[in-house]
Structure formats: structure tokens, C-alpha cells
Design a protein around this motif. Structure first.
Motif, PDB file in Angstrom:
ATOM      1  N   VAL A 151       0.865  -1.185   0.000  1.00  0.00           N
ATOM      2  CA  VAL A 151       0.000   0.000   0.000  1.00  0.00           C
ATOM      3  C   VAL A 151       0.898   1.231   0.000  1.00  0.00           C
ATOM      4  O   VAL A 151       1.691   1.428   0.912  1.00  0.00           O
ATOM      5  CB  VAL A 151      -0.941   0.022   1.230  1.00  0.00           C
ATOM      6  CG1 VAL A 151      -1.772   1.294   1.243  1.00  0.00           C
ATOM      7  CG2 VAL A 151      -1.828  -1.210   1.248  1.00  0.00           C
ATOM      8  N   LEU A 152       0.768   2.044  -1.039  1.00  0.00           N
ATOM      9  CA  LEU A 152       1.544   3.273  -1.164  1.00  0.00           C
ATOM     10  C   LEU A 152       0.562   4.429  -1.232  1.00  0.00           C
ATOM     11  O   LEU A 152      -0.226   4.533  -2.171  1.00  0.00           O
ATOM     12  CB  LEU A 152       2.391   3.253  -2.429  1.00  0.00           C
ATOM     13  CG  LEU A 152       3.630   2.377  -2.435  1.00  0.00           C
ATOM     14  CD1 LEU A 152       3.291   0.914  -2.393  1.00  0.00           C
ATOM     15  CD2 LEU A 152       4.473   2.697  -3.622  1.00  0.00           C
ATOM     16  N   HIS A 153       0.601   5.280  -0.225  1.00  0.00           N
ATOM     17  CA  HIS A 153      -0.295   6.441  -0.194  1.00  0.00           C
ATOM     18  C   HIS A 153       0.245   7.513  -1.131  1.00  0.00           C
ATOM     19  O   HIS A 153       1.248   7.308  -1.803  1.00  0.00           O
ATOM     20  CB  HIS A 153      -0.449   6.931   1.243  1.00  0.00           C
ATOM     21  CG  HIS A 153      -1.140   5.913   2.125  1.00  0.00           C
ATOM     22  ND1 HIS A 153      -2.495   5.692   2.073  1.00  0.00           N
ATOM     23  CD2 HIS A 153      -0.645   5.032   3.022  1.00  0.00           C
ATOM     24  CE1 HIS A 153      -2.819   4.738   2.919  1.00  0.00           C
ATOM     25  NE2 HIS A 153      -1.713   4.312   3.513  1.00  0.00           N
ATOM     26  N   GLY A 154      -0.365   8.671  -1.168  1.00  0.00           N
ATOM     27  CA  GLY A 154      -0.028   9.714  -2.129  1.00  0.00           C
ATOM     28  C   GLY A 154       1.350  10.324  -1.970  1.00  0.00           C
ATOM     29  O   GLY A 154       1.977  10.254  -0.924  1.00  0.00           O
ATOM     30  N   SER A 155       1.828  10.920  -3.040  1.00  0.00           N
ATOM     31  CA  SER A 155       3.074  11.686  -3.087  1.00  0.00           C
ATOM     32  C   SER A 155       4.282  10.896  -2.610  1.00  0.00           C
ATOM     33  O   SER A 155       5.036  11.349  -1.752  1.00  0.00           O
ATOM     34  CB  SER A 155       2.940  12.982  -2.288  1.00  0.00           C
ATOM     35  OG  SER A 155       1.916  13.778  -2.823  1.00  0.00           O
ATOM     36  N   ILE A 156       4.483   9.736  -3.163  1.00  0.00           N
ATOM     37  CA  ILE A 156       5.653   8.914  -2.842  1.00  0.00           C
ATOM     38  C   ILE A 156       6.587   8.947  -4.044  1.00  0.00           C
ATOM     39  O   ILE A 156       6.138   8.849  -5.184  1.00  0.00           O
ATOM     40  CB  ILE A 156       5.243   7.467  -2.515  1.00  0.00           C
ATOM     41  CG1 ILE A 156       4.421   7.467  -1.225  1.00  0.00           C
ATOM     42  CG2 ILE A 156       6.459   6.567  -2.376  1.00  0.00           C
ATOM     43  CD1 ILE A 156       3.878   6.119  -0.849  1.00  0.00           C
TER      44      ILE A 156
ATOM     45  N   ASN B  98       2.298   9.067   3.132  1.00  0.00           N
ATOM     46  CA  ASN B  98       2.406  10.201   2.216  1.00  0.00           C
ATOM     47  C   ASN B  98       3.756  10.897   2.305  1.00  0.00           C
ATOM     48  O   ASN B  98       4.380  10.943   3.362  1.00  0.00           O
ATOM     49  CB  ASN B  98       1.324  11.238   2.538  1.00  0.00           C
ATOM     50  CG  ASN B  98      -0.053  10.730   2.218  1.00  0.00           C
ATOM     51  OD1 ASN B  98      -0.288  10.175   1.155  1.00  0.00           O
ATOM     52  ND2 ASN B  98      -0.968  10.911   3.151  1.00  0.00           N
ATOM     53  N   HIS B  99       4.164  11.481   1.180  1.00  0.00           N
ATOM     54  CA  HIS B  99       5.364  12.327   1.107  1.00  0.00           C
ATOM     55  C   HIS B  99       6.620  11.600   1.570  1.00  0.00           C
ATOM     56  O   HIS B  99       7.461  12.172   2.266  1.00  0.00           O
ATOM     57  CB  HIS B  99       5.160  13.628   1.889  1.00  0.00           C
ATOM     58  CG  HIS B  99       3.947  14.372   1.477  1.00  0.00           C
ATOM     59  ND1 HIS B  99       3.842  15.025   0.268  1.00  0.00           N
ATOM     60  CD2 HIS B  99       2.751  14.529   2.090  1.00  0.00           C
ATOM     61  CE1 HIS B  99       2.645  15.565   0.164  1.00  0.00           C
ATOM     62  NE2 HIS B  99       1.953  15.279   1.254  1.00  0.00           N
ATOM     63  N   THR B 100       6.749  10.344   1.186  1.00  0.00           N
ATOM     64  CA  THR B 100       7.927   9.543   1.519  1.00  0.00           C
ATOM     65  C   THR B 100       8.808   9.428   0.281  1.00  0.00           C
ATOM     66  O   THR B 100       8.309   9.314  -0.835  1.00  0.00           O
ATOM     67  CB  THR B 100       7.503   8.150   2.017  1.00  0.00           C
ATOM     68  OG1 THR B 100       6.817   8.311   3.254  1.00  0.00           O
ATOM     69  CG2 THR B 100       8.681   7.231   2.234  1.00  0.00           C
TER      70      THR B 100
ATOM     71  N   ASP C 279       4.281   9.064   7.441  1.00  0.00           N
ATOM     72  CA  ASP C 279       4.339  10.171   6.486  1.00  0.00           C
ATOM     73  C   ASP C 279       5.666  10.916   6.605  1.00  0.00           C
ATOM     74  O   ASP C 279       6.268  10.975   7.676  1.00  0.00           O
ATOM     75  CB  ASP C 279       3.198  11.159   6.744  1.00  0.00           C
ATOM     76  CG  ASP C 279       1.822  10.561   6.489  1.00  0.00           C
ATOM     77  OD1 ASP C 279       1.731   9.531   5.797  1.00  0.00           O
ATOM     78  OD2 ASP C 279       0.841  11.134   6.990  1.00  0.00           O
ATOM     79  N   HIS C 280       6.090  11.505   5.495  1.00  0.00           N
ATOM     80  CA  HIS C 280       7.277  12.372   5.444  1.00  0.00           C
ATOM     81  C   HIS C 280       8.549  11.653   5.872  1.00  0.00           C
ATOM     82  O   HIS C 280       9.405  12.241   6.547  1.00  0.00           O
ATOM     83  CB  HIS C 280       7.074  13.631   6.298  1.00  0.00           C
ATOM     84  CG  HIS C 280       5.890  14.431   5.911  1.00  0.00           C
ATOM     85  ND1 HIS C 280       5.892  15.295   4.849  1.00  0.00           N
ATOM     86  CD2 HIS C 280       4.633  14.461   6.420  1.00  0.00           C
ATOM     87  CE1 HIS C 280       4.690  15.847   4.730  1.00  0.00           C
ATOM     88  NE2 HIS C 280       3.912  15.351   5.668  1.00  0.00           N
ATOM     89  N   CYS C 281       8.714  10.395   5.471  1.00  0.00           N
ATOM     90  CA  CYS C 281       9.945   9.656   5.789  1.00  0.00           C
ATOM     91  C   CYS C 281      10.884   9.674   4.590  1.00  0.00           C
ATOM     92  O   CYS C 281      10.469   9.866   3.452  1.00  0.00           O
ATOM     93  CB  CYS C 281       9.619   8.209   6.163  1.00  0.00           C
ATOM     94  SG  CYS C 281       8.871   8.048   7.793  1.00  0.00           S
ATOM     95  N   VAL C 282      12.163   9.454   4.875  1.00  0.00           N
ATOM     96  CA  VAL C 282      13.187   9.342   3.847  1.00  0.00           C
ATOM     97  C   VAL C 282      13.927   8.035   4.091  1.00  0.00           C
ATOM     98  O   VAL C 282      14.430   7.803   5.189  1.00  0.00           O
ATOM     99  CB  VAL C 282      14.180  10.528   3.906  1.00  0.00           C
ATOM    100  CG1 VAL C 282      15.305  10.338   2.907  1.00  0.00           C
ATOM    101  CG2 VAL C 282      13.455  11.844   3.661  1.00  0.00           C
TER     102      VAL C 282
END
Length: 92
Positions: free
Chosen positions: A28-33, A52-54, A70-73
Motif C-alpha cells: 500500500v503506497l499512499h499519495g506523493s511517494i 504520504n510524502h515519503t 508520512d514524510h519519511c526518507v
């Protein structure tokens, strides 16, 4: 590139260099990846859910029934088989 038809992929998936990327069943991949080349999102007794945002940098492997906030790198060449809370930078 190999993306399973049963993977759940949200809007705004970015693949800047779509070579050698594998996204397995039930991931499962949420938005903005953003996923860079030669990365795998696969199974180890279950599939990951990525927030999101990963950003997933090249040559990374993410496996298992884990949650990435969210927001991980995820740094280049990483092997991730544990969950991460939001706003985490991981490189191993």
C-alpha cells in the motif's frame, strides 16, 4: 519495472528513474511517494504500507508487514524491515 496489479497505489506516485523497481502484491503506497531505481517493496510474511510524502532512494529494499509513516526518507542502499514513525530518516 514490475508493479503488481493488486498493489494499492495512491495519487502522485513519482518514479524519476523507473528501472528495476519492484512493487509486490498487497503493498500500500499512499499519495506523493517518490521511488528511485532498483528499489523493492516486497513481502516478508506480509507487505508494507508507506505513508504520504515519503522518498525511497535507489537500491533500497522495504519488506514485511510494516508501516512507514508520512514524510519519511529511506536512504540509498537501505534494507528496511521494521516500522518507522512519521518524519524519520532511515539509512542502514
Amino acid at each position: 519495472m514490475d508493479v503488481s496489479s493488486s498493489a494499492v497505489i495512491g495519487p502522485a506516485l513519482r518514479l524519476p528513474h523507473p528501472i528495476g523497481i519492484v512493487i509486490g502484491d498487497n503493498a500500500v503506497l499512499h499519495g506523493s511517494i517518490t521511488i528511485y531505481q532498483n528499489s523493492t517493496i516486497g513481502s516478508k510474511n506480509g507487505y508494507p504500507e508507506i505513508g504520504n510524502h515519503t522518498i525511497i532512494y535507489p537500491n533500497s529494499v522495504i519488506v514485511g508487514p510494516i508501516n512507514v509513516g508520512d514524510h519519511c526518507v529511506i536512504g540509498a542502499g537501505s534494507f528496511l524491515d521494521r516500522s518507522l514513525i512519521a518524519n524519520t530518516v532511515f539509512h542502514k
